[in-house]
Design a protein around this motif. Structure first.
Motif, short mmCIF file in Angstrom:
data_model
loop_
_atom_site.label_atom_id
_atom_site.label_comp_id
_atom_site.label_asym_id
_atom_site.label_seq_id
_atom_site.Cartn_x
_atom_site.Cartn_y
_atom_site.Cartn_z
N ARG A 117 0.84 -1.21 0.00
CA ARG A 117 0.00 0.00 0.00
C ARG A 117 0.87 1.25 0.00
O ARG A 117 0.59 2.21 -0.73
N VAL A 118 1.90 1.26 0.82
CA VAL A 118 2.77 2.42 0.90
C VAL A 118 3.53 2.62 -0.41
O VAL A 118 3.68 3.75 -0.91
N SER A 119 3.99 1.51 -1.00
CA SER A 119 4.77 1.61 -2.24
C SER A 119 3.95 2.22 -3.38
O SER A 119 4.41 3.15 -4.06
N TRP A 120 2.73 1.72 -3.58
CA TRP A 120 1.90 2.25 -4.65
C TRP A 120 1.45 3.67 -4.36
O TRP A 120 1.37 4.50 -5.28
N GLY A 121 1.18 3.97 -3.10
CA GLY A 121 0.84 5.34 -2.76
C GLY A 121 1.98 6.29 -3.09
O GLY A 121 1.77 7.38 -3.64
N ASN A 122 3.21 5.86 -2.78
CA ASN A 122 4.38 6.70 -3.06
C ASN A 122 4.61 6.85 -4.57
O ASN A 122 5.07 7.91 -5.03
N VAL A 123 4.31 5.79 -5.33
CA VAL A 123 4.45 5.89 -6.79
C VAL A 123 3.58 7.00 -7.35
O VAL A 123 4.01 7.81 -8.17
N TRP A 124 2.32 7.07 -6.86
CA TRP A 124 1.42 8.11 -7.36
C TRP A 124 1.83 9.50 -6.87
O TRP A 124 1.66 10.48 -7.60
N LEU A 125 2.40 9.58 -5.68
CA LEU A 125 2.90 10.87 -5.22
C LEU A 125 4.10 11.32 -6.06
O LEU A 125 4.26 12.51 -6.35
N LEU A 126 4.94 10.37 -6.45
CA LEU A 126 6.06 10.70 -7.34
C LEU A 126 5.53 11.18 -8.70
O LEU A 126 6.10 12.10 -9.31
N ALA A 127 4.44 10.55 -9.16
CA ALA A 127 3.84 10.99 -10.43
C ALA A 127 3.32 12.42 -10.31
O ALA A 127 3.45 13.22 -11.24
N ALA A 128 2.75 12.76 -9.15
CA ALA A 128 2.28 14.13 -8.93
C ALA A 128 3.45 15.10 -8.92
O ALA A 128 3.37 16.20 -9.49
N LEU A 155 -5.26 9.22 -6.45
CA LEU A 155 -4.92 7.82 -6.67
C LEU A 155 -3.95 7.33 -5.60
O LEU A 155 -3.98 6.15 -5.23
N ALA A 156 -3.12 8.23 -5.09
CA ALA A 156 -2.22 7.87 -4.00
C ALA A 156 -3.01 7.52 -2.74
O ALA A 156 -2.72 6.53 -2.06
N VAL A 157 -4.01 8.32 -2.43
CA VAL A 157 -4.85 8.05 -1.26
C VAL A 157 -5.54 6.69 -1.40
O VAL A 157 -5.57 5.89 -0.46
N GLN A 158 -6.08 6.41 -2.58
CA GLN A 158 -6.72 5.12 -2.80
C GLN A 158 -5.74 3.97 -2.61
O GLN A 158 -6.08 2.92 -2.05
N SER A 159 -4.51 4.17 -3.06
CA SER A 159 -3.50 3.12 -2.92
C SER A 159 -3.11 2.93 -1.47
O SER A 159 -2.94 1.79 -1.02
N TYR A 160 -2.95 4.02 -0.72
CA TYR A 160 -2.62 3.88 0.70
C TYR A 160 -3.71 3.12 1.46
O TYR A 160 -3.43 2.35 2.37
N VAL A 161 -4.96 3.33 1.05
CA VAL A 161 -6.07 2.66 1.73
C VAL A 161 -6.16 1.20 1.35
O VAL A 161 -6.40 0.34 2.21
N GLY A 162 -5.96 0.87 0.06
CA GLY A 162 -6.22 -0.51 -0.33
C GLY A 162 -5.54 -0.98 -1.60
O GLY A 162 -6.19 -1.59 -2.45
#
Length: 259
Positions: A117-128, A155-162
């Motif tokens: 969850r953290v990894s995908w959330g961080n990926v979307w934050l890097l995209a931002a 999308l980062a928030v969604q990834s952090y959640v699930g």
């Protein structure tokens, strides 16, 4: 052709088809979480207007896209009234199609790691962050950069959640997302060809997908993904337990789900 005529000819049939398909699926699978899904879809419908309108108004002001005189009825905050209808219709089309796919079966989540969850959330934050750099670097990055900066954090928030649930539900998400996105790409390409709206060549990088600017294709993909992800997360029992949302399953010791 006007924007309103375009909506009637190309978008209204898609919405009708999605609604009929959802109705038939609901009759075939009445025990699925339709009430929750439709409630969340209504919230996503409202959120599409609230969140997208400021960005849409800004990119119109920056000249990213424009519409010839006489093609729209009126504007609110620079955004054509028909664009608000398009936002709502896209959300409903994607949402109803997604709920129909969810009704056919929700997979169990076997992979459950905070790291995912953290990894995908961080990926979307890097995209931002990359989007911010594109928007600041030059005019050609205005469309893509501002889009990533505006939508990737959601999308980062969604990834952090699930992200684990989204990973397990890949077949549902892909079969919900890709057919609808392809239809919207075709409709958008036709609208541009008919001159209903125009995309700036100086505010985009230039590559196209069958004549459709790559940024336009990515816009429909990202915004549709937000709707699909939101509904998958909202209706999955693992997420409802993780967020401590009240459900009959969560109250029963026999249906405890690991967070």
């Amino acid at each position: 052709m006007t924007y309103l005529q375009f909506l009637a000819l190309f978008i209204a049939p898609l919405l009708l088809l999605a609604a009929l398909h959802a109705h038939r699926t609901r009759r075939a699978h009445p025990d699925r979480p339709w009430r929750t899904g439709l409630t969340v879809l209504a919230l996503l419908w409202a959120a599409a207007w609230v969140w997208t309108t400021p960005w849409d108004s800004w990119i119109i002001h920056r000249g990213v896209w424009s519409y010839p005189e006489g093609r729209v009825l009126a504007t609110v905050f620079r955004v054509p009234l028909e664009e608000y209808v398009f936002m709502a219709a896209q959300t409903l089309i994607v949402g109803l199609w997604t709920l129909s796919r969810i009704a056919t079966g929700t997979p169990d989540v076997t992979l459950n790691t905070r790291c995912l969850r953290v990894s995908w959330g961080n990926v979307w934050l890097l995209a931002a962050s990359a989007g911010a750099a594109m928007a600041l670097h030059g005019p050609s990055g205005t469309y893509l950069g501002s889009m990533l900066l505006w939508f990737a954090p959601l999308l980062a928030v969604q990834s952090y959640v699930g992200a684990d649930v989204l990973h397990a539900c890949r077949p549902i998400r892909l079969t919900s997302l890709l057919p609808v996105a392809a239809c919207l790409w075709i409709a958008d390409r036709i609208a541009i060809a008919l001159g209903i709206w125009q995309i700036s060549t100086t505010r985009t990088y230039g590559p196209t997908l069958l004549g459709l600017p790559l940024e336009e294709a990515l816009f429909f993909l990202l915004t549709s993904l937000l709707v699909t992800n939101g509904l998958v997360l909202a209706t999955h029992p693992r997420i409802r337990h993780r967020l401590r949302l009240p459900t009959a399953e969560a109250r029963s010791p026999r249906h405890q789900v690991a967070p």
